[in-house]
Scaffold this motif. Structure first.
Motif, PDB file in Angstrom:
ATOM      1  N   ILE A 113     -13.940  50.863  16.657  1.00 40.36           N
ATOM      2  CA  ILE A 113     -14.757  51.156  15.480  1.00 40.36           C
ATOM      3  C   ILE A 113     -14.391  52.481  14.831  1.00 40.36           C
ATOM      4  CG2 ILE A 113     -16.684  49.710  16.184  1.00 40.36           C
ATOM      5  CD1 ILE A 113     -18.132  52.374  17.000  1.00 40.36           C
ATOM      6  N   ASP A 114     -13.635  53.335  15.550  1.00 43.66           N
ATOM      7  CA  ASP A 114     -13.250  54.612  14.947  1.00 43.66           C
ATOM      8  C   ASP A 114     -12.117  55.242  15.744  1.00 43.66           C
ATOM      9  OD1 ASP A 114     -13.272  56.739  13.162  1.00 43.66           O
ATOM     10  OD2 ASP A 114     -15.426  57.040  13.315  1.00 43.66           O
ATOM     11  N   PHE A 115     -11.440  56.176  15.085  1.00 41.57           N
ATOM     12  CA  PHE A 115     -10.364  56.970  15.671  1.00 41.57           C
ATOM     13  C   PHE A 115     -10.745  58.407  15.393  1.00 41.57           C
ATOM     14  CE2 PHE A 115      -6.388  59.027  16.200  1.00 41.57           C
ATOM     15  CZ  PHE A 115      -5.554  58.194  16.922  1.00 41.57           C
ATOM     16  N   MET A 116     -11.005  59.177  16.445  1.00 41.33           N
ATOM     17  CA  MET A 116     -11.497  60.546  16.259  1.00 41.33           C
ATOM     18  C   MET A 116     -10.628  61.544  17.001  1.00 41.33           C
ATOM     19  SD  MET A 116     -15.560  60.043  16.665  1.00 41.33           S
ATOM     20  CE  MET A 116     -16.532  59.359  15.341  1.00 41.33           C
ATOM     21  N   SER A 117     -10.712  62.773  16.551  1.00 41.07           N
ATOM     22  CA  SER A 117      -9.991  63.863  17.176  1.00 41.07           C
ATOM     23  C   SER A 117     -10.789  64.416  18.350  1.00 41.07           C
ATOM     24  CB  SER A 117      -9.751  64.953  16.130  1.00 41.07           C
ATOM     25  OG  SER A 117      -9.019  66.011  16.685  1.00 41.07           O
ATOM     26  N   LYS A 118     -10.080  64.727  19.439  1.00 41.46           N
ATOM     27  CA  LYS A 118     -10.721  65.370  20.584  1.00 41.46           C
ATOM     28  C   LYS A 118     -11.140  66.777  20.190  1.00 41.46           C
ATOM     29  CE  LYS A 118      -8.340  63.349  24.525  1.00 41.46           C
ATOM     30  NZ  LYS A 118      -7.508  63.678  25.677  1.00 41.46           N
ATOM     31  N   PRO A 119     -12.096  67.350  20.818  1.00 42.81           N
ATOM     32  CA  PRO A 119     -12.956  66.816  21.872  1.00 42.81           C
ATOM     33  C   PRO A 119     -14.216  66.196  21.280  1.00 42.81           C
ATOM     34  CG  PRO A 119     -13.397  69.142  21.629  1.00 42.81           C
ATOM     35  CD  PRO A 119     -12.314  68.786  20.621  1.00 42.81           C
ATOM     36  N   ILE A 120     -15.007  65.554  22.134  1.00 42.46           N
ATOM     37  CA  ILE A 120     -16.313  65.047  21.715  1.00 42.46           C
ATOM     38  C   ILE A 120     -17.216  66.251  21.465  1.00 42.46           C
ATOM     39  CG2 ILE A 120     -18.386  63.839  22.508  1.00 42.46           C
ATOM     40  CD1 ILE A 120     -16.594  62.002  24.123  1.00 42.46           C
ATOM     41  N   THR A 121     -17.924  66.213  20.355  1.00 44.81           N
ATOM     42  CA  THR A 121     -18.868  67.287  20.049  1.00 44.81           C
ATOM     43  C   THR A 121     -20.262  66.704  19.869  1.00 44.81           C
ATOM     44  OG1 THR A 121     -18.556  67.080  17.663  1.00 44.81           O
ATOM     45  CG2 THR A 121     -17.072  68.605  18.836  1.00 44.81           C
ATOM     46  N   LYS A 122     -21.243  67.571  19.941  1.00 44.32           N
ATOM     47  CA  LYS A 122     -22.631  67.140  19.746  1.00 44.32           C
ATOM     48  C   LYS A 122     -22.797  66.544  18.346  1.00 44.32           C
ATOM     49  CE  LYS A 122     -27.347  68.676  20.369  1.00 44.32           C
ATOM     50  NZ  LYS A 122     -28.256  69.730  20.734  1.00 44.32           N
ATOM     51  N   GLU A 123     -22.152  67.147  17.357  1.00 46.47           N
ATOM     52  CA  GLU A 123     -22.226  66.656  15.983  1.00 46.47           C
ATOM     53  C   GLU A 123     -21.610  65.261  15.855  1.00 46.47           C
ATOM     54  OE1 GLU A 123     -22.808  70.785  16.337  1.00 46.47           O
ATOM     55  OE2 GLU A 123     -20.944  69.742  16.802  1.00 46.47           O
ATOM     56  N   MET A 124     -20.509  65.049  16.545  1.00 48.91           N
ATOM     57  CA  MET A 124     -19.857  63.739  16.550  1.00 48.91           C
ATOM     58  C   MET A 124     -20.802  62.688  17.122  1.00 48.91           C
ATOM     59  SD  MET A 124     -16.421  62.586  18.661  1.00 48.91           S
ATOM     60  CE  MET A 124     -15.398  63.881  17.997  1.00 48.91           C
ATOM     61  N   LEU A 125     -21.469  63.038  18.204  1.00 48.55           N
ATOM     62  CA  LEU A 125     -22.392  62.101  18.839  1.00 48.55           C
ATOM     63  C   LEU A 125     -23.599  61.828  17.971  1.00 48.55           C
ATOM     64  CD1 LEU A 125     -22.244  63.386  22.518  1.00 48.55           C
ATOM     65  CD2 LEU A 125     -21.110  61.383  21.551  1.00 48.55           C
ATOM     66  N   GLU A 126     -24.101  62.837  17.265  1.00 50.49           N
ATOM     67  CA  GLU A 126     -25.236  62.636  16.349  1.00 50.49           C
ATOM     68  C   GLU A 126     -24.852  61.643  15.258  1.00 50.49           C
ATOM     69  OE1 GLU A 126     -28.366  63.656  16.743  1.00 50.49           O
ATOM     70  OE2 GLU A 126     -27.741  64.589  18.618  1.00 50.49           O
ATOM     71  N   GLY A 127     -23.647  61.785  14.708  1.00 47.36           N
ATOM     72  CA  GLY A 127     -23.172  60.852  13.693  1.00 47.36           C
ATOM     73  C   GLY A 127     -23.035  59.431  14.234  1.00 47.36           C
ATOM     74  N   LEU A 128     -22.569  59.324  15.484  1.00 45.32           N
ATOM     75  CA  LEU A 128     -22.423  58.009  16.108  1.00 45.32           C
ATOM     76  C   LEU A 128     -23.767  57.353  16.372  1.00 45.32           C
ATOM     77  CD1 LEU A 128     -19.552  58.588  18.679  1.00 45.32           C
ATOM     78  CD2 LEU A 128     -19.544  57.049  16.736  1.00 45.32           C
ATOM     79  N   LYS A 129     -24.764  58.143  16.740  1.00 45.25           N
ATOM     80  CA  LYS A 129     -26.102  57.597  16.968  1.00 45.25           C
ATOM     81  C   LYS A 129     -26.600  56.861  15.728  1.00 45.25           C
ATOM     82  CE  LYS A 129     -28.061  60.869  20.278  1.00 45.25           C
ATOM     83  NZ  LYS A 129     -29.069  61.919  20.464  1.00 45.25           N
ATOM     84  N   GLU A 130     -26.349  57.436  14.576  1.00 46.64           N
ATOM     85  CA  GLU A 130     -26.798  56.831  13.322  1.00 46.64           C
ATOM     86  C   GLU A 130     -26.043  55.533  13.023  1.00 46.64           C
ATOM     87  OE1 GLU A 130     -26.570  59.773  10.239  1.00 46.64           O
ATOM     88  OE2 GLU A 130     -27.713  61.220  11.431  1.00 46.64           O
ATOM     89  N   ARG A 131     -24.742  55.496  13.379  1.00 44.40           N
ATOM     90  CA  ARG A 131     -23.919  54.318  13.103  1.00 44.40           C
ATOM     91  C   ARG A 131     -24.162  53.179  14.073  1.00 44.40           C
ATOM     92  NH1 ARG A 131     -18.047  56.421  13.085  1.00 44.40           N
ATOM     93  NH2 ARG A 131     -17.650  54.200  13.136  1.00 44.40           N
ATOM     94  N   LEU A 132     -24.506  53.520  15.310  1.00 49.68           N
ATOM     95  CA  LEU A 132     -24.668  52.491  16.333  1.00 49.68           C
ATOM     96  C   LEU A 132     -26.100  52.029  16.354  1.00 49.68           C
ATOM     97  CD1 LEU A 132     -22.537  54.168  19.147  1.00 49.68           C
ATOM     98  CD2 LEU A 132     -21.857  52.250  17.714  1.00 49.68           C
TER      99      LEU A 132
END
Length: 132
Positions: A113-132
Motif C-alpha cells: 500500500i505504500d513505499f516509505m523512507s526509513k525510519p518509522i516515525t510517530k508522525e508516519m504512524l499517525e498518518g497510517l492510522k488515518e489511512r487504515l
C-alpha cells in the motif's frame, strides 16, 4: 489500533527502535519481528500449519536483507499458497533509499500500500492510522 503487525528487518537495532516507536504510538497490540523474508514466510507457514488465520494486518518490510530480501518475500507471499494471508495483510515497504524504480516495482504487488523512507516515525504512524 491494529491487533498485530510484523516488522521484517535484518538490523536488530532498527527492529528495537521500530518496537519502541510503535509501542509509544499505541499503533498495535502485538508486534512480531523477523530478521529476513524467509523468517517472515516461516512465520506465515507456521500460522497455516496451526490453522491460525489471525495474521498481521500490516507488515513493515525492508528490501535489502540477507537470506531472503524484501522483493523475494513479496514474490513468494504473492503466491496462491499464501492467499488466506496476503488478501488480509497490507505491506509497507521501508527503504533507506527512495529509488523511483523500486517505488514503481512495489506497485506490482497488490498487498503493498505504500513505499516509505526509513525510519518509522510517530508522525508516519499517525498518518497510517488515518489511512487504515
Amino acid at each position: 489500533m491494529l491487533q498485530k503487525i510484523l516488522c521484517v528487518d535484518d538490523d536488530p537495532i532498527t527492529l528495537m527502535l521500530y518496537k519502541m516507536v510503535i509501542a509509544k504510538s499505541s499503533f498495535t497490540e502485538e508486534i512480531i519481528t523477523a530478521k529476513n523474508g524467509q523468517e517472515a514466510l516461516d512465520y506465515y507457514d507456521n500460522l497455516n500449519v496451526a490453522n491460525d488465520f489471525c495474521c498481521p494486518e500490516l507488515v513493515f518490510l525492508d528490501l535489502n536483507m540477507p537470506v531472503m530480501g524484501g522483493w523475494e518475500f513479496l514474490d513468494n507471499f504473492n503466491q496462491s499458497e499464501y492467499d488466506q494471508f496476503n488478501k488480509k495483510t497490507k505491506v509497507i515497504v521501508l527503504s533507506s533509499t527512495i529509488d523511483p524504480n523500486d517505488i514503481e516495482k512495489s506497485k506490482k504487488y497488490p498487498m503493498v500500500i505504500d513505499f516509505m523512507s526509513k525510519p518509522i516515525t510517530k508522525e508516519m504512524l499517525e498518518g497510517l492510522k488515518e489511512r487504515l
